[in-house]
Design an enzyme around this catalytic site. Structure first.
Site, short mmCIF file in Angstrom:
data_model
loop_
_atom_site.label_atom_id
_atom_site.label_comp_id
_atom_site.label_asym_id
_atom_site.label_seq_id
_atom_site.Cartn_x
_atom_site.Cartn_y
_atom_site.Cartn_z
N GLU A 182 25.56 -3.95 -30.68
CA GLU A 182 26.81 -4.19 -31.11
C GLU A 182 27.01 -4.38 -32.78
OE1 GLU A 182 28.98 -7.10 -27.50
OE2 GLU A 182 27.27 -7.97 -28.77
N GLU A 218 23.67 -7.79 -21.31
CA GLU A 218 24.10 -9.19 -20.96
C GLU A 218 24.35 -9.54 -19.75
OE1 GLU A 218 24.69 -8.47 -25.45
OE2 GLU A 218 24.83 -7.19 -23.80
#
Length: 260
Positions: A114, A134
């Site tokens: 990210e 995740e």
């Protein structure tokens, strides 16, 4: 501002020739982001925007891993690696106006990916790979990965990577247009600096405004696009740097930018 090479310093900073290099410096923790690192990144990119002599930034990392994302040990202690206004890693919710290049050697996963996606250009070594795992940990990639990835990859592929946590190699990412360059292992920073140097010779006001238009214009309607672009371009066109650029061209010399 320049930082010395110390593992006590979570972010190393070096400024040279209009380029700020910010190096994640928690190699023993795979450059996982804790609050100290997030705070340091926030301060570094804030200053990057404030400095007239800096035109482009690079985010690199020490050690064999670019970043494993959020520091889960710190998370379990109740720490959240976010800063007001900029979010995770002091970056992902509000990247700087100044263009950022990610220099990725090794894995960039979870929040590490990210951070990369929050950058404007990406140079990656052949041994790099990217993933948003995740979901495998019962978490959601809320650091911008789910917001940015569908605009960078075909929808169904972005969905597959996000729902399965699968890895994508640097080579595959380049073939899909996700990254700019694939280079030999250990040379990502060198290649990123070469790319940054091509940007750094340009006018800083023009560079920042060009980034803003490219970034914001997809949300503009066709009716408003040119007027909104003019609102951003007119101050640049009337700037001291615009006059200097024209004068340097006619005098056949390199321009001396002031950021004004």
């Amino acid at each position: 501002m320049n930082s010395t090479d110390s593992t006590d310093t979570p972010l190393l900073i070096s400024d040279e020739d209009g380029i700020r290099t910010m190096t994640l410096n928690r190699p023993a923790a795979r450059n996982a982001v804790n609050l100290a690192l997030a705070t340091a990144i926030d301060a570094a990119v804030t200053e990057l925007d404030e400095r007239d002599d800096l035109v482009v930034g690079i985010i690199a990392a020490n050690g064999p891993t670019f970043s494993a994302g959020m520091d889960l040990k710190a998370f379990l202690r109740g720490e959240r690696p976010v800063t007001p206004g900029r979010g995770f890693a002091g970056l992902v919710e509000a990247p700087p106006r100044t263009p950022l290049i990610a220099a990725v050697d090794g894995p960039a996963v979870a929040g590490g990916f990210e951070i990369v996606l929050a950058c404007d250009l990406i140079v990656a070594a052949e041994n790099a790979f990217f993933a948003l795992p995740e979901v495998k940990r019962g978490l959601v990639a809320a650091g911008g990965g789910l917001l940015r990835l569908p605009g960078r990859l075909p929808y169904h592929l972005a969905m597959e990577l996000a729902l399965t946590g699968k890895q994508i190699s640097a080579a595959d990412a380049a073939n899909l247009g996700l990254i700019n360059q694939v280079v030999e292992p250990g040379t990502a920073l060198q290649a990123a600096k070469a790319l940054a140097a091509e940007i750094a010779v340009c006018g800083p006001l023009a560079v920042a405004t060009t980034k803003q238009i490219l970034q914001d214009s997809p949300s503009w309607t066709a009716e408003e696009a040119f007027s909104r672009q003019s609102d951003l371009c007119d101050p640049v066109r009337s700037s001291v740097d615009a006059v200097e650029g024209a004068r340097a061209f006619t005098e056949k010399r390199s321009p001396v930018w002031t950021g004004r």
